[in-house]
Design a protein around this motif. Structure first.
Motif, PDB file in Angstrom:
ATOM      1  N   ASP A   1      17.995   7.579   6.512  1.00 59.33           N
ATOM      2  CA  ASP A   1      17.720   8.486   7.619  1.00 59.33           C
ATOM      3  C   ASP A   1      16.501   8.040   8.417  1.00 59.33           C
ATOM      4  OD1 ASP A   1      19.002  11.107   8.505  1.00 59.33           O
ATOM      5  OD2 ASP A   1      16.872  11.639   8.595  1.00 59.33           O
ATOM      6  N   LEU A   2      15.551   7.410   7.733  1.00 59.44           N
ATOM      7  CA  LEU A   2      14.368   6.884   8.409  1.00 59.44           C
ATOM      8  C   LEU A   2      14.659   5.575   9.143  1.00 59.44           C
ATOM      9  CD1 LEU A   2      11.768   7.575   5.587  1.00 59.44           C
ATOM     10  CD2 LEU A   2      11.631   8.498   7.910  1.00 59.44           C
ATOM     11  N   GLY A   3      15.807   4.966   8.847  1.00 58.87           N
ATOM     12  CA  GLY A   3      16.127   3.663   9.439  1.00 58.87           C
ATOM     13  C   GLY A   3      15.399   2.523   8.779  1.00 58.87           C
ATOM     14  N   TRP A   4      14.983   2.716   7.523  1.00 58.73           N
ATOM     15  CA  TRP A   4      14.256   1.680   6.784  1.00 58.73           C
ATOM     16  C   TRP A   4      15.247   0.901   5.919  1.00 58.73           C
ATOM     17  CZ3 TRP A   4       9.513   4.814   4.514  1.00 58.73           C
ATOM     18  CH2 TRP A   4       8.660   5.163   5.573  1.00 58.73           C
ATOM     19  N   GLN A   5      15.427  -0.362   6.239  1.00 59.17           N
ATOM     20  CA  GLN A   5      16.289  -1.201   5.413  1.00 59.17           C
ATOM     21  C   GLN A   5      15.697  -1.389   4.021  1.00 59.17           C
ATOM     22  OE1 GLN A   5      19.375  -2.213   5.991  1.00 59.17           O
ATOM     23  NE2 GLN A   5      19.395  -3.049   3.909  1.00 59.17           N
ATOM     24  N   SER A   6      14.358  -1.436   3.965  1.00 61.17           N
ATOM     25  CA  SER A   6      13.669  -1.531   2.678  1.00 61.17           C
ATOM     26  C   SER A   6      12.285  -0.922   2.831  1.00 61.17           C
ATOM     27  CB  SER A   6      13.567  -2.992   2.202  1.00 61.17           C
ATOM     28  OG  SER A   6      12.768  -3.751   3.097  1.00 61.17           O
TER      29      SER A   6
ATOM     30  N   ILE B   1       3.683  -0.162   7.724  1.00 62.73           N
ATOM     31  CA  ILE B   1       4.449  -0.706   6.608  1.00 62.73           C
ATOM     32  C   ILE B   1       5.152   0.456   5.899  1.00 62.73           C
ATOM     33  CG2 ILE B   1       4.294  -2.026   4.455  1.00 62.73           C
ATOM     34  CD1 ILE B   1       1.426  -2.887   5.549  1.00 62.73           C
ATOM     35  N   PRO B   2       6.463   0.408   5.742  1.00 71.16           N
ATOM     36  CA  PRO B   2       7.163   1.549   5.148  1.00 71.16           C
ATOM     37  C   PRO B   2       6.842   1.736   3.666  1.00 71.16           C
ATOM     38  CG  PRO B   2       8.700  -0.254   5.555  1.00 71.16           C
ATOM     39  CD  PRO B   2       7.398  -0.646   6.185  1.00 71.16           C
ATOM     40  N   LEU B   3       6.471   2.966   3.326  1.00 69.62           N
ATOM     41  CA  LEU B   3       6.144   3.322   1.943  1.00 69.62           C
ATOM     42  C   LEU B   3       6.771   4.665   1.631  1.00 69.62           C
ATOM     43  CD1 LEU B   3       4.545   3.049  -0.754  1.00 69.62           C
ATOM     44  CD2 LEU B   3       2.607   4.126   0.424  1.00 69.62           C
ATOM     45  N   LEU B   4       7.594   4.725   0.601  1.00 69.13           N
ATOM     46  CA  LEU B   4       8.235   5.956   0.162  1.00 69.13           C
ATOM     47  C   LEU B   4       7.559   6.458  -1.101  1.00 69.13           C
ATOM     48  CD1 LEU B   4      10.665   7.908   0.666  1.00 69.13           C
ATOM     49  CD2 LEU B   4      11.921   6.521  -1.008  1.00 69.13           C
ATOM     50  N   LEU B   5       7.120   7.719  -1.086  1.00 64.24           N
ATOM     51  CA  LEU B   5       6.478   8.355  -2.232  1.00 64.24           C
ATOM     52  C   LEU B   5       7.460   9.337  -2.869  1.00 64.24           C
ATOM     53  CD1 LEU B   5       2.945   9.173  -0.740  1.00 64.24           C
ATOM     54  CD2 LEU B   5       3.663   7.125  -1.991  1.00 64.24           C
TER      55      LEU B   5
END
Length: 292
Positions: A102-107, A24-28
């Motif tokens: 850059d990570l390719g994460w839409q959200s 699950i994408p998580l940005l800190l």
């Protein structure tokens, strides 16, 4: 762990990502003047164990990201007048978007601490379609709310250091003042992170430019009222740098936000609280979907 470099115009943002490829994408988002190395390994591990793929990055003017030295040092008059025009929290939030791209994460789920919480709030306001959930830790919606204790402010008024050992001593001193009085402090980890951050880049004026962006920002409470994604606000009851009124004001501003105030916690993420913080973030993600 993989490293990358995102671009936002002429700004380069250095980031690292770890955890399962299908996590699950998580940005800190880190706080004032601190590199991504100050995200505790224990917290990142707890988040990865809960199914997240975790990305963290160096804000502009920190670490391996672009340092805007041409902007110089904001003058005290600029800070007093809240008129810094070098860059804004909105610019810093758009740096975060560049990392997502850059990570390719839409959200992604987004969690920020201190200045990082302000950036995360701004990201959710400006780009709500990119933020699945928002966690604001030890932060505030306005520089005028939760103002620091004079002793904590004095701890940040540091002089330039000349070597990595001086940087380690200085950071240990800062966290003795602003850290959690109710929990053990891993001073050797703080010193090690400070040494490695000094090697990465040391830029006291960069921290002051970030501070100018904080002071010059508008009150975000009216815009926070429009957020509709799940929001968690975490704060320490003993926070001397951003006092708990900052967290309470953030939670009050967002419809349905959950406020968690930990007794004994200051302006850091003590190891004994990291499992609880990670579980709160995971529970928030489950509100979006069972898989986050």
């Amino acid at each position: 762990m993989a490293a990358g470099m995102a671009r936002h115009g002429r700004i380069e943002i250095a980031y690292e990502v770890e955890g399962p490829d299908n996590g699950i994408p998580l940005l800190l988002v880190m706080g004032l003047g601190l590199s991504l190395l100050f995200w505790p390994e224990g917290l990142r591990r707890q988040l990865i164990e809960r199914g997240f793929r975790v990305a963290c990055y160096d804000n502009r003017d920190v670490g391996l990201s672009t340092h805007l030295t041409e902007l110089g040092l904001p003058s005290p008059l600029v800070l007093l007048g809240r008129r810094w025009t070098g860059y804004t929290l909105a610019d810093m939030a758009d740096d975060a978007v560049a990392v997502l791209d850059d990570l390719g994460w839409q959200s992604a789920h987004v969690a920020g601490v201190s200045l990082g919480g302000m950036i995360a709030q701004t990201l959710a306001i400006r780009h709500p379609d990119r933020v699945r959930s928002l966690t604001s830790i030890s932060s505030t919606p306005s520089a005028r709310i939760g103002r620091p204790h004079p002793g904590a402010l004095a701890a940040l008024a540091t002089l330039p250091v000349r070597d990595r050992e001086a940087a380690a001593r200085q950071m240990a001193h800062v966290f003795r003042i602003i850290g959690s009085p109710g929990y053990p402090r891993d001073e050797e980890w703080i010193r090690d992170a400070a040494r490695r951050s000094f090697d990465r880049a040391h830029d006291l004026n960069g921290m002051r430019r970030q501070l100018a962006a904080i002071i010059s920002a508008d009150d975000r409470r009216p815009a926070l009222q429009e957020l509709r994604m799940p929001v968690l606000v975490v704060h320490g009851a003993e926070d001397r740098l951003v006092r708990p009124s900052g967290g309470r004001a953030t939670a009050r501003a967002v419809p349905g936000a959950k406020l968690v105030i930990f007794p004994g916690m200051g302006h850091d993420l003590p190891a004994l609280l990291q499992p609880a913080v990670a579980e709160e973030i995971a529970a928030l993600a489950r509100q979006v979907s069972p898989s986050g």
